[in-house]
Design an enzyme around this catalytic site. Structure first.
Site, mmCIF file in Angstrom:
data_model
loop_
_atom_site.group_PDB
_atom_site.id
_atom_site.type_symbol
_atom_site.label_atom_id
_atom_site.label_comp_id
_atom_site.label_asym_id
_atom_site.label_seq_id
_atom_site.Cartn_x
_atom_site.Cartn_y
_atom_site.Cartn_z
ATOM 1 N N SER A 49 34.718 36.146 30.027
ATOM 2 C CA SER A 49 33.914 37.218 30.605
ATOM 3 C C SER A 49 34.429 38.544 30.040
ATOM 4 O O SER A 49 35.611 38.868 30.196
ATOM 5 C CB SER A 49 34.040 37.208 32.131
ATOM 6 O OG SER A 49 33.352 38.307 32.687
ATOM 7 N N ASP A 54 27.827 41.368 38.044
ATOM 8 C CA ASP A 54 27.252 40.198 38.711
ATOM 9 C C ASP A 54 28.002 38.922 38.301
ATOM 10 O O ASP A 54 28.255 38.027 39.120
ATOM 11 C CB ASP A 54 25.771 40.066 38.350
ATOM 12 C CG ASP A 54 24.907 41.056 39.119
ATOM 13 O OD1 ASP A 54 25.337 41.500 40.214
ATOM 14 O OD2 ASP A 54 23.807 41.390 38.635
ATOM 15 N N GLU A 55 28.320 38.868 37.031
ATOM 16 C CA GLU A 55 29.082 37.725 36.522
ATOM 17 C C GLU A 55 30.442 37.633 37.206
ATOM 18 O O GLU A 55 30.895 36.548 37.612
ATOM 19 C CB GLU A 55 29.253 37.890 35.008
ATOM 20 C CG GLU A 55 30.051 36.791 34.321
ATOM 21 C CD GLU A 55 30.163 37.064 32.827
ATOM 22 O OE1 GLU A 55 29.254 36.664 32.092
ATOM 23 O OE2 GLU A 55 31.154 37.694 32.415
ATOM 24 N N LEU A 56 31.080 38.785 37.404
ATOM 25 C CA LEU A 56 32.394 38.819 38.040
ATOM 26 C C LEU A 56 32.304 38.362 39.499
ATOM 27 O O LEU A 56 33.188 37.654 39.983
ATOM 28 C CB LEU A 56 32.974 40.234 37.961
ATOM 29 C CG LEU A 56 34.359 40.424 38.587
ATOM 30 C CD1 LEU A 56 35.399 39.571 37.849
ATOM 31 C CD2 LEU A 56 34.758 41.893 38.562
#
Length: 1248
Positions: free
Chosen positions: A84, A152-154
């Site tokens: 990420s 959002d990924e986190l």
């Protein structure tokens, strides 16, 4: 030495499969769960090595679950790692290098710009990829927070991280952790654009949580070098993946627990170079265990090498050791171009080339110390933290090389053996139906040896029962070739004399005591102590805790096969004979030969003439161990039927017709129940070293009173009822003499000097006087006779043990015995003289003497003191210091004072006397048991006794004070009776398990620990407590309160899941709430005259016996006790109702409601099974009574009974009285003679 249970040995037994799943993906084990819980935020300037706790080995997997532990991580996750990151500032440099470094290590890595397919919704596919990844590496940069996509990924990553399946690691590329945590400075600027977003709250939370995780800060890692930081990250992830995917082949039964046992010992000195030996029988699992440990921990080492078959490789050629040295160097250094010119050069190369790498090296099947000197010569060769594992059959190799950690590999248990055999024979963990008993027989034959189990399992796979039975029958005479081949390697490496000792044990001496074995082997000219030690070190024999010589069944089979195989069909030419049928055949057919050296013949049925005639041809016979039929132990035991009686008469010894005969070569003769009155005159006995004739008819050594001297005889043991005299002058070199047997021995003639005599034991004779004369080498003297006079030598400098029992000695002068270690006297002794210091005396035991004073001042090294039955003893003087005294027992003396202040390592003190004053050491850290039963002490100060486990103060009637130290953490058992204590505080004994307080009439306060979680047993009798709170005794098993007449308030735990027994007798309790007691079996409430309420929280499913006498209970609901068998309510005058659902009394075999005059009715509940609710009750009241008279029992009309009459409830729609009685009789111990008694105990109402 630590023992490990075994499993199959891959290298020794030919196991073809060494399957271990070392994948990259897998479920997180317990150690990883604990790792994640310990993760903490990265501190500035911290070393990355400090960010991760040290790896702890996974929990032990139960044997039964071993086959389920091999699932691969690939079954759970698509990716090993997801990267990420955000922004262009690191996409093409750091991220790209990290990504390819992970791929180069074969770690499947997800990177969004590489993997997302065009045309798909980025968000959905990304979320799926996150869930499909095991690890997350979050690379924070200055611009990471500017992307809502990254945020959002986190959030999703952190949600997954909170589960046990995923783990996230942050990397702070060009930003500090605190700025990410607080969204300050450049991170705050990047995040500012999202302030109006709806998700800003959860983004902030995700950033803070991620920044708190352990990870890497680039500027503080490896000096800020990106390449080195990437290497650390990749190595960390690689280690994580390997550590959670080292699983063991499902066919390796019970391996996990064995591996962990090895690892636990290796962890004790993690910074040192550790060498550990794994020693055991061939085919027993040494290689398999070493391989499993190697695969389990090899990922933790910089260099590793598994060198198998060292013995075979080093002996194959002169260059064998050089090749093995090259292998180790190549493996550890990962350089396959290394060549070694000579063994000496190889040692030098290893000492300076591999010292810079932490290494794991396994040297498998080593049999000579020279191999270890060449391959692991010195710990200084290796870097600290390195581990060298050595497997061998010969423990001496390990000892000679200085290996301290040695694990002895035991064999498979029966359960494990069945499991392993079934895997190979049936392809499953248990035998198929119909083959259970046959499988058990195979496993019994294998005796725990994995090699045999595997070979037989594979061989019998697919065969029918008849073929199985034939195979088992064949094994009784023909050993398994594969097993014999492996085991014989240990035999062939022995020296010739050790081979002979091995064969003697296998054929004759297995199961003998070590002491007797040494005597037998010494008699035959061997050096047995070193020989037995060599065999034990090579795992060919075992010496158990009982000091008996043991041998695995397959080694026994091997030894016997070696003896037989030169002449397989001609047992008369075997060197050793042990099979009764073969011996009988040889002797009966007069086929004896000079080849026979040893015979063991037990319980034979040859007559005397045939036996003696057969021995005449065995001119070279050296060893004879025989046992005649026991003629005097009762005709019923020996001759159970007519046929046995006939055989007995035909085959019994004919004592008066034939003289005995023994070959002159005989060195060792042991014959239990020797039937003759003397040794034969033809027997020269020039070579006889040991003679043992127990339970014999011997009267004198030689026929006709001949004085034939036995010059070589060293060991003599005679017992029998007719031996009256023995002359030691016939045995000038005797070392050990045992005489006894409840006979008429009245004279023991000893020459002026018995210079060789070391051991003398006399028992069961009428000998009253013994003069030991000159016995300068006497070491042990054991006398169990009616001795009146004993004359000791003036000096017995070598005497170590003196035991005199059942004697009438009144005076004993020990003379000069400076080396005495054990003294045991049981006599009417009045005077005891100890003229010099007994500095080596360790154990002193006196029983039944009449000594009034005992001075032990000359025994400074005493370890064990026991005085019993000394009714006249009033003074005991201890040494000024008893620094080694561990155990003291004093029973039945008149001692009033005992000073033990100088016994600092005392472990056990047991005093039963009129003691008034006891002085204990200020600190007694080793004391485990203190018993002062019957003493008169008034005050007891336990001082510092942190190891105390048992305290017994029964019948200490004058005890008024106890001072307990601040902590008695190990105290488990406390008994106290008859004391004058008013208060007892057990708050400092939180681990107490048993508490017994009896007749402590003054006790009014009892304080227990706030959490008595270990309490299992409480017995309180005749104490005056008014209140008792045991609310925290959650693990109580048994509770008994008797004659606690003042007890008014009693608090039990809300839940007592282990309570099975509860008894309360004579208390003032008005209410009793037993809480949740699902396993209560017995409940007894007697003479609780004020008891009005009785509460059960839930059903007592296991309650079988309910007894209540003389209470004020009015009602009882039996619906909470559905499995009652015995119900007694006697003289409960207020009892008016009992509620019992129909069928709940089916198991009752005894009901007694005598004296319950107020009893009016039973109430039955009809249960609606569909709704599981109780419907309206149907109450049966005694409005209609049925009076009847029976002349005889309706169920046993053939038995006469007194006429009796009973009044019972009767209603047609309920089970009738007759059926009730029938059920009562059929389930109880029905006897018509007791019918009258039973009916007298039934009141005017009875229910089925």
């Amino acid at each position: 030495m630590k023992n490990l249970t075994n499993y199959e040995d891959l290298e020794d037994d030919g196991y073809g499969s060494e399957r271990f799943l070392v994948g990259k993906l897998g479920e997180m084990d317990e150690s990883k769960k604990s790792l994640k819980s310990q993760q903490r935020r990265t501190a500035p300037n911290s070393s990355p090595n400090r960010l991760y706790p040290s790896f702890s080995y996974p929990s032990i997997i139960p044997i039964s679950m071993a086959s389920s532990s091999t699932s691969s991580i690939h079954k759970s996750f698509t990716y090993d790692v997801l990267l990420s990151f955000g922004g262009k500032d690191n996409r093409t440099n750091f991220i790209d290098h990290l990504y390819h470094a992970l791929l180069d290590r074969n770690i499947r890595t997800y990177k969004d710009d590489e993997e997302i397919n065009k045309g798909n919704r980025i968000n959905d596919e990304l979320m799926e990829s996150i869930e499909a990844s095991k690890y997350f590496i979050i690379v924070f940069s200055k611009n990471y927070a500017s992307s809502s996509w990254c945020l959002d990924e986190l959030v999703k990553i952190m949600d997954c991280h909170k589960t046990t399946k995923h783990t996230a690691y942050p990397v702070f590329y060009d930003v500090e952790p605190t700025k990410v945590r607080k969204q300050s400075r450049e991170v705050g600027e990047a995040f500012a654009r999202h302030e109006k977003e709806e998700a800003v709250g959860k983004w902030r939370k995700a950033l803070k949580e991620a920044a708190d995780l352990a990870g890497w800060e680039l500027k503080n890692t490896a000096g800020g070098h990106e390449a080195k930081c990437i290497r650390q990250i990749v190595e960390k992830v690689s280690l994580e993946l390997r550590s959670i995917n080292v699983h063991i082949d499902k066919n390796l039964v019970g391996m996990e627990i064995r591996v962990n046992d090895i690892l636990s010992s290796l962890e004790t000195a993690s910074d040192d170079v550790r060498m550990i030996g794994i020693k055991g029988i061939g085919g027993g699992g040494k290689t398999t265990l070493a391989r499993a440990v190697f695969n389990k921990i090899s990922y933790q080492f910089e260099g590793k090498s598994f060198v198998d078959k060292v013995r075979e490789a080093s002996n194959a050629s002169s260059s064998g050791l050089k090749l093995l040295q090259s292998q180790i160097l190549s493996n550890v250094l990962n350089n396959h171009g290394i060549n070694v010119g000579s063994v000496s050069e190889g040692k030098n190369m290893m000492s300076w080339m591999i010292g810079g790498r932490k290494s794991l090296i396994v040297l498998d099947d080593v049999d000579h110390v020279e191999q270890l000197e060449a391959l692991a010569g010195d710990p200084s060769w290796f870097k600290p933290g390195s581990i060298i594992i050595i497997t061998t059959r010969d423990e001496h190799v390990l000892i000679a090389h200085g290996v301290k950690l040695i694990h002895n590999v035991n064999l498979l248990s029966e359960e494990e053996a069945i499991w392993l055999f079934s895997r190979h024979a049936f392809g499953k963990e248990i035998p198929i139906e119909g083959y259970e008993e046959l499988s058990r027989q195979v496993v019994c034959y294998a005796a725990g040896l994995p090699l045999t189990i595997k070979v037989l399992g594979s061989f019998l796979c697919g065969k029918n029962k008849l073929e199985w039975k034939e195979a088992l029958a064949r094994l009784e005479t023909i050993p398994l070739k594969e097993t014999q081949k492996v085991l014989e390697l240990s035999y062939t490496g022995l020296d010739d004399d050790y081979k002979e000792i091995f064969l003697d044990v296998a054929t004759i001496l297995k199961g003998w005591s070590k002491h007797s074995t040494i005597e037998a082997l010494e008699s035959c000219g061997f050096h047995p102590r070193i020989g037995l030690r060599v065999l034990e070190q090579k795992s060919l024999i075992t010496i158990g805790n009982d000091e008996c010589v043991g041998m695995h069944d397959h080694f026994e089979e091997l030894g016997r096969n070696i003896v037989r195989r030169l002449h397989p069909d001609m047992p008369n030419k075997h060197s050793r004979l042990w099979d009764r049928k073969e011996i009988e055949d040889i002797l009966a057919n007069d086929m004896g030969t000079e080849a026979t050296r040893c015979i063991r013949f037990y319980r034979g049925r040859l007559n005397q003439e045939i036996f003696m005639k057969g021995l005449r041809k065995m001119k070279e016979l050296q060893f004879l161990d025989a046992e005649a039929l026991e003629l005097n132990q009762g005709i019923n035991k020996l001759i159970p039927n007519f046929l046995d009686a006939l055989a007995f008469l035909c085959c019994s010894w004919k004592f008066d017709e034939v003289s005995p005969y023994f070959p002159d070569a005989l060195r060792y003769l042991r014959w239990n129940r020797y039937p003759f009155r003397s040794l034969p005159g033809t027997f020269q006995a020039n070579n006889l070293v040991a003679l043992q004739l127990d339970f014999s008819n011997i009267v004198q050594l030689w026929e006709g009173g001949e004085r034939k001297v036995l010059n070589k005889l060293r060991f003599l043991q005679l017992s029998g009822p007719e031996l009256r005299t023995f002359d030691l002058g016939l045995t000038p070199n005797l070392e050990k003499l045992t005489l006894g047997g409840h006979g008429d021995l009245v004279e023991l003639c000893m020459p002026d000097e018995c210079s060789k005599l070391r051991f003398l034991k006399l028992y069961g004779s009428k000998l009253t006087t013994l003069n030991l004369g000159l016995t300068p080498n006497l070491e042990e003297l054991d006398l169990n006779i009616d001795l009146v006079e004993l004359y000791m030598p003036l000096e017995c400098s070598k005497l170590r043990s003196l035991e005199i029992r059942s004697s009438k000695l009144r005076t004993l002068d020990l003379g000069l015995i400076p080396n005495l270690e054990k003294l045991d006297l049981n006599s009417d002794l009045v005077e005891l003289y100890m003229s010099v210091e007994c500095s080596k005396l360790r154990s002193l035991k006196f029983t039944g003497s009449k000594l009034t004073t005992l001075d032990l001042g000359l025994t400074p090294n005493l370890e064990k003191l026991r005085l019993r039955g000394h009714g006249d003893l009033v003074e005991l003087y201890m040494p000024a210091e008893c620094l080694n005294l561990r155990s003291v027992k004093l029973y039945g003396s008149k001692l009033r004072t005992l000073d033990l202040r100088m016994t600092p390592i005392l472990e056990k003190l047991d005093l039963n006397s009129d003691l008034v004053e006891l002085y204990m050491p200020v600190e007694c850290s080793n004391l485990r048991s203190l018993q002062l039963e019957g003493s008169n002490i008034r005050m007891l100060d336990l001082g510092l006794t942190p190891s105390l486990e048992k305290l017994d103060l029964n019948k200490c009637y004058n005890l008024g004070e106890i001072h307990v130290p601040n902590e008695c953490l190990k105290l488990k058992d406390l008994k106290l009776s008859g004391s004058k204590l008013r208060t007892l505080d057990l708050g400092h004994a939180p681990n107490l398990e048993k508490l017994s307080l009896l007749s402590c009439d003054n006790l009014v306060e009892l304080h227990t620990s706030q959490r008595c979680l270990n309490f299992k047993y409480i017995y309180l009798h005749s104490i005056n407590l008014r209140t008792l709170d045991i609310g925290m005794t959650l693990n109580l098993n048994s509770l008994e309160l008797t004659r606690c007449n003042y007890l008014e308030e009693f608090h039990m735990p809300c839940s007592s899941l282990n309570l099975t027994y509860l008894r309360v007798i004579e208390s003032n309790l008005r209410t009793l709430d037993i809480g949740l007691t699902p396993y209560l079996n017995w409940l007894e409430l007697i003479n609780c005259h004020y008891l009005e309420e009785f509460h059960i929280t839930d059903e007592c499913q296991n309650l079988k016996y309910l007894v209540v006498h003389r209470s004020k209970l009015r009602t009882l609901d039996l619906g909470l006790t559905p499995n009652l068998r015995k119900l007694v309510f006697k003289e409960c005058y207020n009892l008016v109702e009992i509620h019992a659902p129909i069928g709940y009394l089916e198991n009752v075999f005894y009901i007694d409601l005598s004296g319950c005059f107020g009893f009016r009715s039973f109430v039955f509940h009809k249960k609606d099974n569909s709704s599981a609710k109780l419907s309206d009750s149907v109450e049966v009241r005694p409005l209609t009574e049925l009076h009847f008279t029976l002349e005889r029992c309706p169920f046993h009309p053939d038995k006469d009974l007194p006429k009796f009459e009973s009044t019972c409830i009767h209603k047609e729609d309920l089970p009738s009285l007759t059926r009730s009685l029938e059920k009562l009789f059929s389930q109880g111990l029905c006897a018509c003679t007791k019918l009258e008694t039973i009916l007298r105990s039934i009141p005017k109402a009875f229910v089925s």
